[in-house]
Write a protein that holds these residues in place. Structure first.
Motif, short mmCIF file in Angstrom:
data_model
loop_
_atom_site.label_atom_id
_atom_site.label_comp_id
_atom_site.label_asym_id
_atom_site.label_seq_id
_atom_site.Cartn_x
_atom_site.Cartn_y
_atom_site.Cartn_z
N VAL A 1 3.68 11.88 3.71
CA VAL A 1 3.85 11.72 5.15
C VAL A 1 3.06 10.51 5.64
O VAL A 1 3.54 9.73 6.47
N ALA A 2 1.85 10.34 5.12
CA ALA A 2 1.03 9.19 5.53
C ALA A 2 1.71 7.87 5.20
O ALA A 2 1.71 6.94 6.01
N ALA A 3 2.32 7.78 4.00
CA ALA A 3 2.97 6.53 3.59
C ALA A 3 4.18 6.21 4.45
O ALA A 3 4.38 5.06 4.86
N ASP B 1 2.98 6.59 8.68
CA ASP B 1 1.82 5.86 9.17
C ASP B 1 1.85 4.41 8.68
O ASP B 1 1.96 3.47 9.47
N MET B 2 1.78 4.22 7.36
CA MET B 2 1.69 2.87 6.82
C MET B 2 2.93 2.03 7.14
O MET B 2 2.84 0.90 7.60
N LEU B 3 4.12 2.61 6.89
CA LEU B 3 5.35 1.83 7.10
C LEU B 3 5.62 1.59 8.59
O LEU B 3 6.09 0.51 8.97
N VAL B 4 5.30 2.58 9.42
CA VAL B 4 5.49 2.39 10.87
C VAL B 4 4.58 1.28 11.37
O VAL B 4 4.98 0.41 12.15
N GLU B 5 3.32 1.29 10.91
CA GLU B 5 2.38 0.24 11.30
C GLU B 5 2.84 -1.12 10.79
O GLU B 5 2.69 -2.14 11.46
N ALA B 6 3.42 -1.14 9.58
CA ALA B 6 3.93 -2.39 9.03
C ALA B 6 5.07 -2.95 9.89
O ALA B 6 5.14 -4.15 10.15
N SER C 1 0.82 -1.21 0.00
CA SER C 1 0.00 0.00 0.00
C SER C 1 0.85 1.26 0.00
O SER C 1 0.58 2.22 -0.73
N SER C 2 1.92 1.25 0.78
CA SER C 2 2.82 2.40 0.83
C SER C 2 3.50 2.62 -0.51
O SER C 2 3.65 3.76 -0.98
N GLY C 3 3.92 1.53 -1.18
CA GLY C 3 4.53 1.65 -2.50
C GLY C 3 3.58 2.25 -3.52
O GLY C 3 3.97 3.06 -4.35
N ILE C 4 2.31 1.87 -3.44
CA ILE C 4 1.31 2.43 -4.36
C ILE C 4 1.12 3.92 -4.11
O ILE C 4 1.05 4.72 -5.06
#
Length: 270
Positions: free
Chosen positions: A204-206, A209-214, A42-45
């Motif tokens: 910033v979200a990617a 947020d996304m990578l930290v949660e991953a 999702s972050s890559g997208i």
């Protein structure tokens, strides 16, 4: 009226993508490793959306310093929203409601950003809006998966999980319509500045947020990196394919080109 129906349909797509991913997590067994891979993809997208569509559009049509200011404002807006969420969240003494609140608000903010991007893109041109909406469907599918997987881990009931998933499309639709109504008659500079603003917010979200949660779900490995790269490549291929199809249709590209020609003065102003 045709544009109104177009933006309504496009704005519902990210929420439906989120819901589809949620249903996969609902009825298929989840694991921390799958959650890690989904969030990396999702972050890559999302990074692909910024790098392939949003920033190139702005660079072609807006002075560099305007792009910098708008990008910074988007990043600051996301950080400010995140800070506000932390301040107003319930205490941990309330049990599972804390996790529920944080997850729900975080995804609602993300889908609101999707709506802002689609509404801004529609104001620029229909072909751009279609590509952006397609990219967000791809990104929101693994995000929806991650949301429900987290809710299941926190012991939230199935009825409540499905109700939460069904509410998400409303955020995207509302902000998309608002952005379109505000920008459809605005100067071209405002439209491309809005795209730069969204680019800052999504970046910033990617990353934060996304990578930290991953990383919290499971430790990274080579598959995590491949999932990130795969997400970027997938969006690039989808973007190229859709642009080819839209160009062969002829209608939408003319609309987009005319907007670029009109905004040439803003690019040359620098």
């Amino acid at each position: 009226m045709n544009n109104l129906w177009l933006i309504t349909g496009l704005a519902l797509l990210p929420g439906l993508g989120n819901f589809a991913g949620a249903m996969v997590a609902e009825f298929v067994r989840t694991s921390p490793r799958l959650l890690n891979l989904a969030l990396h993809a999702s972050s890559g997208i999302v990074i692909g959306v910024v790098a392939i569509e949003l920033i190139p559009e702005a660079l072609d049509n807006l002075a560099g310093w305007w792009i910098a200011v708008a990008f910074a404002a988007g990043g600051a807006a996301y950080i400010g929203t995140e800070t506000l969420i932390v301040k107003i969240k319930p205490s941990r003494e309330s049990g599972g409601s804390t996790e529920m609140w944080m997850i729900y608000v975080a995804v609602a903010v993300d889908l609101s950003g999707d709506g802002l991007m689609i509404g801004s893109g529609t104001a620029v041109g229909a072909s751009l809006a279609v590509v952006l909406a397609a990219g967000q469907v791809l990104a929101d599918f693994p995000e929806g998966y991650s949301v429900v997987a987290n809710l299941k881990q926190n012991g939230v009931s199935r009825k409540r999980r499905i109700a939460v998933s069904l509410s998400f499309p409303l955020y995207c639709l509302g902000t998309a319509l608002l952005a379109w109504f505000l920008l459809r008659s605005a100067p071209d500079a405002a439209k491309y500045a809005a795209l730069s603003f969204v680019a800052g917010l999504l970046s910033v979200a990617a990353v934060e947020d996304m990578l930290v949660e991953a990383h919290e779900a499971a430790s990274d490995n080579r598959l995590s990196a491949l999932a990130f790269v795969g997400g970027f490549v997938l969006f690039t291929l989808v973007s190229a394919g859709l642009e080819t199809v839209m160009a062969s249709g002829g209608g939408s590209t003319g609309e987009k080109s005319s907007g670029i020609e009109q905004s040439g003065t803003y690019a040359n102003a620098s």
